[in-house]
Design a protein around this motif. Structure first.
Motif, short mmCIF file in Angstrom:
data_model
loop_
_atom_site.label_atom_id
_atom_site.label_comp_id
_atom_site.label_asym_id
_atom_site.label_seq_id
_atom_site.Cartn_x
_atom_site.Cartn_y
_atom_site.Cartn_z
N ILE A 53 4.72 -40.58 0.28
CA ILE A 53 5.52 -39.78 1.21
C ILE A 53 6.99 -40.10 0.97
O ILE A 53 7.41 -41.26 1.08
N PRO A 54 7.80 -39.11 0.64
CA PRO A 54 9.20 -39.36 0.25
C PRO A 54 10.03 -40.10 1.30
O PRO A 54 10.94 -40.86 0.96
N THR A 55 9.73 -39.91 2.59
CA THR A 55 10.56 -40.52 3.63
C THR A 55 10.07 -41.90 4.06
O THR A 55 10.64 -42.50 4.98
N PHE A 56 9.03 -42.41 3.42
CA PHE A 56 8.51 -43.73 3.77
C PHE A 56 9.37 -44.81 3.13
O PHE A 56 9.86 -44.65 2.00
N ARG A 57 9.56 -45.93 3.85
CA ARG A 57 10.30 -47.07 3.31
C ARG A 57 9.50 -48.33 3.53
O ARG A 57 8.92 -48.54 4.60
#
Length: 433
Positions: A352-356
């Motif tokens: 998921i691109p917005t996961f950190r």
């Protein structure tokens, strides 16, 4: 108390995109840089912590004040034959009930599982993998000669479980020492600084101990841990859907989320859980326990399979639900990425691109952490290395709480006053000279 910081040569790393070469920070200005970054991460829409075994281990003056991690535990267990020991005062101490006897050691040795400086003496998971595999084979064998071996294997398995239970319930922390508990309290004081307009934070842990619960109870923080009831607290996964709110206006339906509410999810069970034969989810929360808990996930190859049954299926579902979301941040501490079932969920979240992902760990670690660093992904931060002069390493829970968690207003004021006093003291010394 925070470790004393000076302008020594100690350095720690704040690695982004896998670049360790230019990530070194000093202890004079470095903590402010990390604190600001962590503060911004904690303002994400969905925030979760994953606390591993390292968070409950705290060595002070060469004495373990909490619960040792797996390697020291394995070393202690494997060095204890069933014979009296001599303590530091030259007193004869009887062997503990869980100690291996000579027959146990000889039995394992014949199977090629020597406990003398081997992987089994360094990792109880490897030993338990062997024992469970042997139990599987012997129980399905029709040879009468294997019956005694099956009993021997079962006896050793129970000794390992008894040893782990004892280490989770006895020690300095159970005899009045509050060092580890104080550390957890400081962690939760800082965690609840999160903006009340954002969803409440989640704390996931693989630990069996009760440091999280005791810390929040002492601070008066309300939390949901998957159990409901008062006299008989029973597992009810629906409680993870509940939120705590206060009514702002008695004449209308205006509500506001209560500050400080936390969701606590114990992925590997707890020493306070026991099986029950009542209800849809037959697990009760009970303390003190008077026997080995039947719902702890012990370090075995069946650990991943155990997570498929209740209540673990519900707990792992919550973990997946929370981290595999848009605008999510997962912060790991004291976790060495040794559990494949948890790693798989974390790797899913990385799609998921917005996961950190923020990892507090030794930047020179091998295994899964090295693989994550090699991805060169700017969403993966790795923080660790040397601690402040004379203090714990940067990736230890104590250092994280003392130096990297966002500060409360009172702490910022205290630090400012301390700096003023130190400055005045330096000037006075200069004048005296």
């Amino acid at each position: 108390m925070a470790d004393e910081v000076d302008n020594s040569d100690a350095r720690f790393h704040f690695i982004k995109s896998g670049d360790q070469a230019n990530s070194a920070l000093d202890w004079e200005r470095g903590p402010d840089h990390v604190r600001k970054a962590i503060g911004e991460a904690l303002n994400a829409r969905n925030v979760a912590f994953l606390l591993g075994a390292g968070c409950s281990s705290l060595v002070v003056d060469k004495q373990e004040r909490g619960i040792s991690t797996m390697a020291p535990l394995a070393k202690e267990f494997c060095k204890h034959p069933d014979e009296p020991q001599i303590d530091d005062d030259f007193n004869l101490v009887p062997a503990p009930a869980w100690a291996l006897d000579k027959a146990d050691v000889e039995f394992l040795g014949k199977l090629g599982a020597s406990l003398n400086d081997t992987e089994y003496s360094r990792n109880l998971e490897r030993l338990m993998e062997l024992l469970y595999s042997l139990r599987f084979v012997y129980k399905r064998s029709t040879k009468a000669a294997h019956e005694a071996s099956a009993k021997r294997v079962e006896s050793i398995i129970q000794k390992v479980k008894s040893f782990l239970w004892e280490r989770c319930t006895k020690g300095a922390f159970a005899d009045g020492d509050t060092s580890v508990l104080d550390l957890y309290e400081a962690f939760y004081r800082k965690l609840v600084l999160r903006d009340r307009s954002l969803p409440r934070p989640w704390v996931f842990t693989t630990n069996y101990d009760l440091f999280n619960e005791r810390a929040m109870d002492r601070l008066g923080l309300p939390y949901a841990n998957g159990f409901s009831g008062v006299i008989e607290r029973r597992f009810n996964p629906a409680t993870f859907r509940y939120a705590l709110a206060e009514q702002l206006d008695l004449t209308s339906r205006k509500w506001s989320a209560v500050d400080g509410f936390v969701y606590l999810c114990k992925l590997h069970g707890s020493i306070s859980w026991t099986e029950d034969d009542h209800g849809l989810f037959p697990i009760r929360e009970l303390w003190p326990q008077d026997a080995l808990s039947k719902v702890m996930i012990y370090p075995t190859p069946a650990k991943q399979n155990s997570s498929l049954g209740s209540p673990y299926a519900d707990l792992f579902r919550e973990f997946q639900s929370r981290v595999v979301r848009e605008q999510s941040v997962l912060i790991t501490a004291g976790y060495a990425f040794g559990d494949e079932h948890l790693n798989h969920i974390i790797y899913q979240a990385l799609t998921i691109p917005t996961f950190r992902l923020v990892i507090f760990a030794d930047p020179d670690s091998t295994g899964e952490i090295a693989k994550l660093r090699a991805l060169n992904d700017p969403r993966i931060w790795i923080i660790g290395g040397d601690g402040p002069a004379g203090g714990s390493p940067a990736h230890y829970f104590r250092t994280i709480v003392d130096h990297f968690m966002p500060q409360r207003q009172t702490e910022r004021i205290d630090d400012a006053v301390r700096l003023v006093i130190e400055s005045m003291g330096s000037r006075k010394e200069a004048d005296d000279e």
